[in-house]
Write an enzyme that holds these catalytic residues in place. Structure first.
Site: not given
Length: 356
Positions: A217, A298-299, A33, A220, A35
């Site tokens: 996704h 994630d980021d 996961h 969340e 991005h």
């Protein structure tokens, strides 16, 4: 949070040597996961912005990592705006190649032997000559980065919930076309509140028929119903985040029964306000219920931490032992699209980390 004395995962019965803590950066794992723009180094963002004359707000310079809270629409808009600004510094093919090369280097340093990086090529197509040239550029850059770093890389092409479902079908067909050149899955990202999973069933049907993993996704920003839609309507193999499933034991049971992995991102959940603290992210509860979990960053560009930190958080905040961390790493590898030889090597490395 109380932890059960009996784990649903038999491998965690192995006893860690003594009370010493092993270095989680040396634990072989898969990162499922992450991005595309969000994987960029902060230093690279600042450098490319200066090179291309892009003005960065204070939240991406002096006040980095930014303060975020995306559980309301205004907060999500700010998060997305910062992401879009960061993406705007990627102006040339060399910029994209640099991003993937540095990301692969960082993954290797974090112990990741397999990476699945998610990208919506629509966000880059205007700069790089259209959807197809953009995908080909990203795949070529991924192959170069993999050869240079030793980290296997698969690409997940993701549709945007805020765009029309017909756009998602176009992306799904494109993803299938490159299934033998590095595309391993089809995703669905952006604000859950602005696009329901069932609107994109047609696109995911195309992707599944073409042999790609379904990795939307869900769960969340919205509750268990969002996860259930991904499970039932999109026939998810993995679900990005999925932490809200913990509120529905029957749903968790269905996830366990079907072997659907949850890509849980503790630091992201805290930064965006999904959980108040890292101890409130229901990793322990889901793990003890038998769910398959793949920790993700994630980021990192916006949240300030990469993959190893996620393992450190569940160790420090939720009491995961080294044996349990090793099991989380195994689960990430088994839930990945990594080739058999890569899986075998990484799984053997996990055993070596624990035994050593």
């Amino acid at each position: 949070m109380e932890a059960s004395t009996v784990s649903a995962h038999p491998d965690t019965a192995r006893v860690a040597c003594g009370s010493s803590r092993r270095d989680v950066a040396l634990l072989p794992k898969a990162h499922l996961h992450l991005h595309f723009t969000g994987s960029m180094r902060h230093s690279t963002l600042v450098e490319l912005a200066g090179l291309h004359g892009v003005h960065l707000p204070d939240a991406l310079v002096e006040d980095w990592p930014p303060r975020l809270h995306a559980t309301d629409e205004r907060g999500w808009f700010r998060f997305q705006r910062l992401y879009d600004i960061a993406r705007s510094v990627l102006r040339t093919p060399d910029d994209l190649r640099r991003l993937l090369r540095e990301t692969a280097e960082d993954e290797a340093a974090e112990g990741s032997g397999w990476l699945e990086i998610q990208v919506d090529p629509s966000g880059y197509a205007a700069m790089f000559g259209g959807l197809t040239p953009t995908v080909e550029l990203i795949l070529d850059a991924a192959r170069e980065a993999s050869r240079a770093s030793g980290v296997g890389i698969g690409v997940v092409i993701a549709a945007n919930r805020t765009r029309h479902p017909l756009d998602a079908k176009t992306l799904a067909r494109l993803a299938v076309r490159y299934a033998d050149r590095g595309v391993v899955g089809f995703g669905l990202s952006n604000d859950e509140r602005r696009g329901r999973a069932y609107d994109f069933e047609g696109a995911f049907r195309i992707a599944k028929r073409g042999g790609l993993l379904s990795v939307p996704h869900g769960g969340e920003l919205l509750g268990p119903a969002s996860v259930r839609e991904c499970l039932e309507t999109l026939r998810a193999d993995r679900i990005g985040h999925g932490v809200r499933a913990a509120a529905d034991p029957r749903l968790v049971g269905a996830l366990v029964q079907r072997g659907v992995a949850l890509e849980v991102c503790p630091a992201s959940n805290v930064s965006l306000g999904v959980a108040a603290t890292a101890s409130d992210v229901p990793v322990r509860r889901l793990y003890e219920a038998g769910a398959t979990i793949a920790l993700g960053a994630d980021d990192p560009l916006l949240f300030g931490s990469r993959l190893a930190r996620q393992y450190e958080l569940v160790r420090g905040e939720q009491g995961f032992s080294d044996a349990e961390l090793a099991e989380l790493a195994r689960q990430s590898i088994k839930a990945s699209a990594a080739p058999g030889d890569v899986r075998a090597r990484l799984l053997a490395g996990v055993d070596g980390w624990l035994d050593g």
